[in-house]
Scaffold this motif. Structure first.
Motif, short mmCIF file in Angstrom:
data_model
loop_
_atom_site.label_atom_id
_atom_site.label_comp_id
_atom_site.label_asym_id
_atom_site.label_seq_id
_atom_site.Cartn_x
_atom_site.Cartn_y
_atom_site.Cartn_z
N GLU A 34 -28.63 -2.65 -1.89
CA GLU A 34 -27.32 -2.48 -2.33
C GLU A 34 -27.40 -0.69 -2.58
O GLU A 34 -26.75 0.01 -2.28
N GLN A 37 -28.24 1.37 0.24
CA GLN A 37 -27.00 1.67 1.29
C GLN A 37 -26.38 2.88 0.77
O GLN A 37 -26.08 3.28 -0.53
N PRO A 38 -26.24 3.75 1.79
CA PRO A 38 -25.31 4.83 1.55
C PRO A 38 -23.93 4.64 0.99
O PRO A 38 -23.39 3.75 1.36
N ALA A 39 -23.62 5.16 -0.20
CA ALA A 39 -22.20 5.18 -0.80
C ALA A 39 -21.09 5.62 0.32
O ALA A 39 -21.21 6.33 1.03
N GLN A 40 -20.08 4.86 0.11
CA GLN A 40 -18.83 5.30 1.09
C GLN A 40 -18.58 6.54 0.73
O GLN A 40 -18.18 6.71 -0.34
N PRO A 41 -18.51 7.31 1.77
CA PRO A 41 -18.08 8.74 1.36
C PRO A 41 -16.71 8.86 1.21
O PRO A 41 -16.06 8.21 1.41
N PRO A 42 -16.54 9.78 0.15
CA PRO A 42 -15.27 9.93 -0.38
C PRO A 42 -14.33 10.42 0.73
O PRO A 42 -14.88 10.99 1.43
N SER A 43 -12.97 10.03 0.71
CA SER A 43 -12.12 10.48 1.69
C SER A 43 -11.98 12.01 1.52
O SER A 43 -12.13 12.78 0.47
#
Length: 186
Positions: A34, A37-43
């Motif tokens: 976990e 895993q690349p963090a969800q890029p911010p909007s």
């Protein structure tokens, strides 16, 4: 017979130890996976929704109010038409005469005044566009009118900056313009 429970407990611990270790290892592996895993890029719009005018940052609003160039005159600047602000910054290297310095200072003051007024018009137009959507009043006709107003304000701002590059080029000699261009890295 008291040894039988001790033996069973010991046997259970020995038999369960690999399973418990496997569970710990699996849990640790899952945590590592976990983390890998690349963090969800911010909007790309993160934080912009709280701006007073959604399309303009606080820095852009400040620059518009201060009459700054904001790269609006790049076509002039990069084609050998010096701007008043940078000409004054380079006055010594350009060997401006007293008369040239006074003329460029006057042009700069006029440009700044015009640019500040035009910047306010851009801010007001962008505010109107933002309000149109915020208040759920956007219709095709209203949108056309408000975007036309914003485009006109932006065009007038840009034209004022470009016009003063033309005026400064008329004050300087060809040699000074060549020096300016070289010093500015154009």
């Amino acid at each position: 017979m008291k040894t039988l429970p001790v033996v069973l407990t010991t046997l259970g611990a020995v038999l369960c130890a690999p399973w418990a270790h496997a569970q710990d290892a699996h849990s640790e592996h899952r945590k590592q996976a976990e983390a890998a895993q690349p963090a969800q890029p911010p909007s790309p719009y993160a934080g912009m929704q709280s701006r007073p005018i959604k399309a303009l940052s606080a820095r852009q609003v400040a620059d518009l109010r201060e009459g700054k160039g904001m790269s609006l005159a790049l076509p002039a600047e990069l084609n050998g038409y010096p701007g008043p602000s940078h000409t004054l910054e380079l006055a010594n290297q350009l060997e401006l005469s007293d008369e040239q310095t006074l003329r460029v200072k006057g042009l700069f003051a006029q440009m700044k005044q015009e640019a500040m007024a035009a910047g306010e018009a851009v801010i007001e137009a962008e505010q109107a566009l933002d309000e149109l959507f915020k208040n759920r009043q956007a219709t095709p006709d209203a949108l056309k009118a408000v975007t036309a107003r914003a485009a006109l304000a932006q065009g007038q701002l840009r034209e004022s900056h470009l016009r003063y590059h033309l005026a400064v080029a008329d004050v300087l000699s060809p040699g000074q313009i060549a020096t300016y261009t070289r010093l500015r890295g154009n």
